[in-house]
Design a protein around this motif. Structure first.
Motif, PDB file in Angstrom:
ATOM      1  N   GLU A 241       0.832  -1.209   0.000  1.00 22.15           N
ATOM      2  CA  GLU A 241       0.000   0.000   0.000  1.00 22.15           C
ATOM      3  C   GLU A 241       0.862   1.252   0.000  1.00 22.15           C
ATOM      4  O   GLU A 241       0.552   2.215  -0.693  1.00 22.15           O
ATOM      5  N   CYS A 242       1.939   1.249   0.743  1.00 20.92           N
ATOM      6  CA  CYS A 242       2.853   2.398   0.795  1.00 20.92           C
ATOM      7  C   CYS A 242       3.480   2.645  -0.576  1.00 20.92           C
ATOM      8  O   CYS A 242       3.557   3.788  -1.038  1.00 20.92           O
ATOM      9  N   ILE A 243       3.900   1.590  -1.232  1.00 22.02           N
ATOM     10  CA  ILE A 243       4.504   1.713  -2.554  1.00 22.02           C
ATOM     11  C   ILE A 243       3.473   2.206  -3.562  1.00 22.02           C
ATOM     12  O   ILE A 243       3.777   3.081  -4.378  1.00 22.02           O
ATOM     13  N   GLU A 244       2.261   1.683  -3.508  1.00 22.99           N
ATOM     14  CA  GLU A 244       1.210   2.111  -4.433  1.00 22.99           C
ATOM     15  C   GLU A 244       0.896   3.588  -4.254  1.00 22.99           C
ATOM     16  O   GLU A 244       0.697   4.310  -5.227  1.00 22.99           O
ATOM     17  N   LYS A 245       0.833   4.059  -3.011  1.00 28.41           N
ATOM     18  CA  LYS A 245       0.571   5.482  -2.752  1.00 28.41           C
ATOM     19  C   LYS A 245       1.699   6.336  -3.304  1.00 28.41           C
ATOM     20  O   LYS A 245       1.464   7.405  -3.865  1.00 28.41           O
ATOM     21  N   THR A 246       2.938   5.871  -3.151  1.00 27.55           N
ATOM     22  CA  THR A 246       4.093   6.618  -3.634  1.00 27.55           C
ATOM     23  C   THR A 246       4.094   6.689  -5.156  1.00 27.55           C
ATOM     24  O   THR A 246       4.373   7.737  -5.730  1.00 27.55           O
TER      25      THR A 246
END
Length: 104
Positions: A96-101
């Protein structure tokens, strides 16, 4: 207290299996650098041997016990499930963190 004697051969086998797991996770077969290189692809498939090696090493230790109780079995299963679910949750958080970034 009696100190248990370690089986160095099994320890060495588990170390090699750990290295193979790292290799397995470092070389995804769908990556073009791996798919187009026979050496990298061979390393990936050799890395898949780590999983059965870990099962055999664990089986060796379990089968060497005088008796195996249900309490022991449930404790082992519970500990494995805790680790698996912890990693699944952590992986989800990282994804999720990577997708948001990437989407920002």
């Amino acid at each position: 207290m009696v100190k248990k004697k370690r089986n160095i051969g099994i320890d060495l086998l588990k170390i090699i299996a750990c290295i193979l797991v790292i290799t397995l996770h470092s070389l995804p077969p769908e990556d073009l650098m791996v798919a187009n290189n026979v050496f990298n692809l061979s390393l990936y498939y050799v890395g898949t041997l780590a999983i059965p090696v870990f099962f055999m090493a664990s089986g060796y230790f379990v089968l060497n016990k005088k008796s195996i109780s249900y309490a022991y079995s449930f404790k082992r299963i519970k500990n494995i499930l805790i680790v698996v679910f912890s990693w699944l949750i952590r992986k989800r958080q990282i994804t999720e963190c990577i997708e948001k970034t990437v989407l920002v």
